[in-house]
Design a protein around this motif. Structure first.
Motif, mmCIF file in Angstrom:
data_model
loop_
_atom_site.group_PDB
_atom_site.id
_atom_site.type_symbol
_atom_site.label_atom_id
_atom_site.label_comp_id
_atom_site.label_asym_id
_atom_site.label_seq_id
_atom_site.Cartn_x
_atom_site.Cartn_y
_atom_site.Cartn_z
ATOM 1 N N ILE A 152 -111.542 -37.543 -20.894
ATOM 2 C CA ILE A 152 -111.017 -38.130 -19.657
ATOM 3 C C ILE A 152 -109.491 -38.173 -19.719
ATOM 4 C CG2 ILE A 152 -110.857 -40.267 -18.312
ATOM 5 C CD1 ILE A 152 -113.852 -40.769 -19.223
ATOM 6 N N GLY A 153 -108.951 -38.504 -20.884
ATOM 7 C CA GLY A 153 -107.496 -38.555 -21.066
ATOM 8 C C GLY A 153 -106.817 -37.223 -20.769
ATOM 9 N N LEU A 154 -107.524 -36.124 -21.009
ATOM 10 C CA LEU A 154 -106.948 -34.798 -20.748
ATOM 11 C C LEU A 154 -106.692 -34.565 -19.263
ATOM 12 C CD1 LEU A 154 -109.115 -32.630 -23.190
ATOM 13 C CD2 LEU A 154 -106.720 -33.288 -23.472
ATOM 14 N N LEU A 155 -107.373 -35.331 -18.406
ATOM 15 C CA LEU A 155 -107.183 -35.167 -16.953
ATOM 16 C C LEU A 155 -105.939 -35.896 -16.450
ATOM 17 C CD1 LEU A 155 -110.879 -35.561 -15.722
ATOM 18 C CD2 LEU A 155 -109.642 -33.456 -16.322
ATOM 19 N N ARG A 156 -105.358 -36.728 -17.315
ATOM 20 C CA ARG A 156 -104.131 -37.457 -16.992
ATOM 21 C C ARG A 156 -104.239 -38.236 -15.662
ATOM 22 N NH1 ARG A 156 -103.441 -33.851 -20.377
ATOM 23 N NH2 ARG A 156 -101.755 -33.363 -21.752
ATOM 24 N N LEU A 157 -105.207 -39.134 -15.638
ATOM 25 C CA LEU A 157 -105.429 -39.988 -14.470
ATOM 26 C C LEU A 157 -104.818 -41.358 -14.740
ATOM 27 C CD1 LEU A 157 -109.233 -39.184 -14.019
ATOM 28 C CD2 LEU A 157 -107.360 -38.283 -12.626
ATOM 29 N N PRO A 158 -104.605 -42.157 -13.688
ATOM 30 C CA PRO A 158 -104.156 -43.534 -13.911
ATOM 31 C C PRO A 158 -105.191 -44.288 -14.760
ATOM 32 C CG PRO A 158 -103.934 -42.924 -11.597
ATOM 33 C CD PRO A 158 -104.675 -41.810 -12.269
ATOM 34 N N VAL B 294 -111.149 -38.547 -8.365
ATOM 35 C CA VAL B 294 -110.532 -37.228 -8.239
ATOM 36 C C VAL B 294 -110.663 -36.740 -6.803
ATOM 37 C CG1 VAL B 294 -110.885 -36.566 -10.657
ATOM 38 C CG2 VAL B 294 -112.633 -35.997 -8.976
ATOM 39 N N SER B 295 -109.676 -35.975 -6.366
ATOM 40 C CA SER B 295 -109.710 -35.452 -5.003
ATOM 41 C C SER B 295 -110.164 -33.996 -4.969
ATOM 42 C CB SER B 295 -108.328 -35.587 -4.360
ATOM 43 O OG SER B 295 -107.379 -34.907 -5.152
ATOM 44 N N LYS B 296 -110.214 -33.380 -6.173
ATOM 45 C CA LYS B 296 -110.711 -32.006 -6.270
ATOM 46 C C LYS B 296 -111.399 -31.857 -7.619
ATOM 47 C CE LYS B 296 -106.565 -30.117 -8.285
ATOM 48 N NZ LYS B 296 -105.964 -28.987 -8.788
ATOM 49 N N LEU B 297 -112.175 -30.809 -7.774
ATOM 50 C CA LEU B 297 -112.885 -30.559 -9.024
ATOM 51 C C LEU B 297 -111.887 -30.465 -10.177
ATOM 52 C CD1 LEU B 297 -115.887 -29.524 -9.997
ATOM 53 C CD2 LEU B 297 -114.617 -27.437 -10.348
ATOM 54 N N HIS C 218 -120.675 -34.556 -17.167
ATOM 55 C CA HIS C 218 -120.236 -34.299 -15.797
ATOM 56 C C HIS C 218 -120.659 -35.431 -14.870
ATOM 57 C CE1 HIS C 218 -124.318 -32.690 -16.201
ATOM 58 N NE2 HIS C 218 -124.481 -33.034 -14.943
ATOM 59 N N CYS C 219 -119.918 -35.595 -13.787
ATOM 60 C CA CYS C 219 -120.277 -36.570 -12.758
ATOM 61 C C CYS C 219 -119.421 -36.325 -11.515
ATOM 62 C CB CYS C 219 -120.077 -38.004 -13.250
ATOM 63 S SG CYS C 219 -118.354 -38.494 -13.481
ATOM 64 N N ARG C 220 -119.809 -36.997 -10.466
ATOM 65 C CA ARG C 220 -118.990 -37.038 -9.249
ATOM 66 C C ARG C 220 -118.328 -38.414 -9.212
ATOM 67 N NH1 ARG C 220 -119.547 -33.091 -5.468
ATOM 68 N NH2 ARG C 220 -121.352 -31.721 -5.627
ATOM 69 N N PRO D 246 -117.080 -37.036 -4.655
ATOM 70 C CA PRO D 246 -118.427 -37.167 -4.087
ATOM 71 C C PRO D 246 -118.724 -36.107 -3.012
ATOM 72 C CG PRO D 246 -117.376 -39.304 -4.222
ATOM 73 C CD PRO D 246 -116.330 -38.285 -4.581
ATOM 74 N N LEU D 247 -117.755 -35.820 -2.202
ATOM 75 C CA LEU D 247 -117.906 -34.778 -1.189
ATOM 76 C C LEU D 247 -116.800 -33.765 -1.396
ATOM 77 C CD1 LEU D 247 -118.466 -37.061 1.919
ATOM 78 C CD2 LEU D 247 -120.200 -35.648 0.803
ATOM 79 N N GLU D 248 -117.166 -32.528 -1.582
ATOM 80 C CA GLU D 248 -116.135 -31.504 -1.724
ATOM 81 C C GLU D 248 -116.480 -30.353 -0.785
ATOM 82 O OE1 GLU D 248 -116.050 -29.269 -5.413
ATOM 83 O OE2 GLU D 248 -118.041 -29.969 -5.904
#
Length: 150
Positions: free
Chosen positions: A29-35, A71-74, A65-67, A105-107
């Motif tokens: 998860i840390g690799l995605l650099r999210l708040p 995140v706003s994109k994959l 994996h999950c939704r 959730p919706l992409e």
């Protein structure tokens, strides 16, 4: 659609430090650099998914994996733990290679399942675990995806 379009070298970690399933999930998860708040939310979602059944598919590979709304994109990340970690994989063997997939959730582009499928297909190729183990830098990971045509 090709897998390598979704990966970036800064989301590839070839020396994961974690020794437990939770540690590994947090590192990925840390690799995605999210708040920080979003990281905690994502961790809970992935834990919930893992409680339904391990994403350790055997041959040393797991695809957590999950939704999630965080995140706003994959988003994808890859991590390797040479020593392996007990991830409750289907074959009861340690997991060395982790492909994280998180989608909103919706992409509109609906790439979540195709990406999951492509990673699973890539992972089943006979020489992939050996090649993933021998990588020395993230660039080689990207080159492997290119060589495999994914």
């Amino acid at each position: 659609m090709e897998l390598r379009e979704f990966f970036s070298e800064d989301a590839i970690q070839l020396e994961l430090a974690g020794t437990t399933k939770d540690d590994i999930l947090k590192e990925l998860i840390g690799l995605l650099r999210l708040p920080e708040k979003d990281e905690a939310t994502l961790f809970k979602m992935l834990k919930r998914r893992e409680n339904l059944g391990s994403t350790g598919m055997g041959r040393g590979i797991a695809i957590p994996h999950c939704r999630s709304m965080v995140v706003s994109k994959l988003r994808v990340a890859f991590g390797r733990k040479k020593a392996g970690v007990d991830f409750k994989a289907l074959d009861d063997k340690p997991v060395h290679f982790f492909f994280l997939i998180v989608a909103p959730p919706l992409e509109v582009s609906n790439q979540y399942l195709p990406v999951l499928g492509k990673i699973a297909q890539f992972s089943k190729e006979g020489d992939v675990p050996e090649k993933l183990m021998s990588l020395s830098d993230p660039k080689q990971f990207m080159e492997l995806l290119a060589a495999k045509g994914v």
